[in-house]
Design a protein around this motif. Structure first.
Motif, PDB file in Angstrom:
ATOM      1  N   LEU A 198       0.816  -1.212   0.000  1.00 31.21           N
ATOM      2  CA  LEU A 198       0.000   0.000   0.000  1.00 31.21           C
ATOM      3  C   LEU A 198       0.853   1.267   0.000  1.00 31.21           C
ATOM      4  N   MET A 199       2.099   1.145   0.397  1.00 31.53           N
ATOM      5  CA  MET A 199       2.943   2.313   0.605  1.00 31.53           C
ATOM      6  C   MET A 199       3.426   2.917  -0.709  1.00 31.53           C
ATOM      7  N   ASP A 200       3.441   4.250  -0.733  1.00 26.10           N
ATOM      8  CA  ASP A 200       3.898   4.917  -1.959  1.00 26.10           C
ATOM      9  C   ASP A 200       5.393   4.757  -2.193  1.00 26.10           C
ATOM     10  N   ILE A 201       6.116   4.324  -1.164  1.00 24.82           N
ATOM     11  CA  ILE A 201       7.563   4.118  -1.325  1.00 24.82           C
ATOM     12  C   ILE A 201       7.905   2.688  -1.768  1.00 24.82           C
ATOM     13  N   SER A 202       6.898   1.835  -1.847  1.00 21.55           N
ATOM     14  CA  SER A 202       7.135   0.425  -2.175  1.00 21.55           C
ATOM     15  C   SER A 202       7.289   0.209  -3.677  1.00 21.55           C
ATOM     16  N   ASP A 203       8.265  -0.609  -4.053  1.00 21.23           N
ATOM     17  CA  ASP A 203       8.427  -0.981  -5.465  1.00 21.23           C
ATOM     18  C   ASP A 203       7.347  -1.960  -5.909  1.00 21.23           C
ATOM     19  N   PHE A 204       6.781  -2.687  -4.952  1.00 22.15           N
ATOM     20  CA  PHE A 204       5.740  -3.679  -5.233  1.00 22.15           C
ATOM     21  C   PHE A 204       4.435  -3.157  -4.677  1.00 22.15           C
ATOM     22  N   LYS A 205       3.468  -2.881  -5.532  1.00 20.20           N
ATOM     23  CA  LYS A 205       2.238  -2.214  -5.106  1.00 20.20           C
ATOM     24  C   LYS A 205       0.989  -3.033  -5.431  1.00 20.20           C
ATOM     25  N   GLY A 206      -0.057  -2.772  -4.657  1.00 25.69           N
ATOM     26  CA  GLY A 206      -1.345  -3.413  -4.857  1.00 25.69           C
ATOM     27  C   GLY A 206      -2.111  -3.446  -3.555  1.00 25.69           C
ATOM     28  N   THR A 207      -3.332  -3.958  -3.593  1.00 29.07           N
ATOM     29  CA  THR A 207      -4.134  -4.148  -2.387  1.00 29.07           C
ATOM     30  C   THR A 207      -3.861  -5.532  -1.825  1.00 29.07           C
ATOM     31  N   PRO A 208      -3.297  -5.624  -0.626  1.00 27.90           N
ATOM     32  CA  PRO A 208      -2.967  -6.937  -0.068  1.00 27.90           C
ATOM     33  C   PRO A 208      -4.206  -7.787   0.197  1.00 27.90           C
ATOM     34  N   LEU A 209      -4.161  -9.012  -0.296  1.00 24.61           N
ATOM     35  CA  LEU A 209      -5.220  -9.986  -0.030  1.00 24.61           C
ATOM     36  C   LEU A 209      -4.753 -11.024   0.977  1.00 24.61           C
ATOM     37  N   LEU A 210      -3.468 -11.345   0.903  1.00 27.63           N
ATOM     38  CA  LEU A 210      -2.875 -12.414   1.699  1.00 27.63           C
ATOM     39  C   LEU A 210      -1.425 -12.037   1.966  1.00 27.63           C
ATOM     40  N   GLY A 211      -0.989 -12.206   3.203  1.00 29.71           N
ATOM     41  CA  GLY A 211       0.393 -11.896   3.528  1.00 29.71           C
ATOM     42  C   GLY A 211       0.939 -12.857   4.563  1.00 29.71           C
TER      43      GLY A 211
END
Length: 251
Positions: A198-211
């Motif tokens: 979710l973070m704007d600083i993350s290279d990997f983006k999206g809405t987390p479904l499972l972590g």
């Protein structure tokens, strides 16, 4: 039976009065709900995370033997509780508007301190982690989520392999994720430390479904240095109903 002045019997009058009272009560309830910000039946509510730590929906021992009771107790009462407390401190120090969702804060995390980033991320990640696990769970997803997984990865088995690789190869501490992107497609990836997609600083983006949490505190008491065994055991405690609900809400 004696009629009232309007021609209704006492029984009819009382019946109609009762119905009118019920209608007023229901309308009043709706007004109060709206004023309190409560939205009944809002499917997207599952994507909104509280700023405070929520109670576990199961006992510390409920996920054993896959995740042992002592690990769960320490993880929830010490590590996760610490993130929640420190997030609260950071919110006060940086005058954050908590009327907006935590997800909004994370989407703009570059505007805040490292303390906010670490603890806001840590709190969100753990709140999701507890919710996507449950006792007597496991199995495989069904319905539209299953179809989306097959479409994105070719098969459920291929998805599992890709997710496990992301979790097992995340260097040091971090998380592996299944997310749905703005294009509504599923992808797998990982983030370091307590960062999340979710973070704007993350290279990997999206809405987390499972972590899955691959910090050592999440598994070391039971698995020691055998992170791959922990990752494999994780499939036995996934609540696919919750994951599916998150997917549907994100579409």
């Amino acid at each position: 039976m004696k009629n009232l002045e309007n021609g209704l019997s006492r029984r009819e009058f009382l019946s109609n009065t009762s119905k009118a009272g019920l209608a007023v009560s229901l309308v009043g309830t709706g007004i109060l709900s709206a004023c309190s910000g409560e939205v009944k039946g809002d499917s997207k509510a599952i994507l909104v995370t509280s700023f405070s730590q929520t109670p576990l929906a199961y006992d510390f021992s409920a996920l054993a033997p896959h995740i042992d009771a002592m690990t769960m107790e320490i993880h929830y009462t010490k590590h996760a509780a610490g993130y929640a407390k420190n997030l609260g401190d950071a919110i006060g120090e940086e005058n954050v508007d908590t009327n907006k969702p935590l997800e909004d804060l994370l989407a703009n995390i570059s505007q805040y301190s490292t303390k906010m980033r670490n603890n806001g991320g840590g709190h969100f990640n753990h709140e999701l982690f507890w919710k996507i696990m449950s006792p007597n769970a496991g199995g495989q997803p069904e319905g539209q989520l299953a179809e989306a997984i097959n479409s994105a990865f070719g098969s459920y088995e291929a998805f599992v392999e890709q997710f496990e690789t992301a979790a097992k190869t995340r260097f040091g501490s971090g998380w592996a994720w299944l997310v749905v992107g703005e294009d509504k497609k599923l992808t797998v990836g990982s983030t370091p430390n307590q960062d999340n997609p979710l973070m704007d600083i993350s290279d990997f983006k999206g809405t987390p479904l499972l972590g899955i949490d691959v910090w050592e505190h999440a598994y070391y008491l039971n698995y020691q240095n055998r992170r791959p065994d922990y990752v494999t055991a994780f499939w036995n405690v996934i609540n696919w109903n919750t994951v599916s609900d998150r997917y549907m809400a994100a579409l």
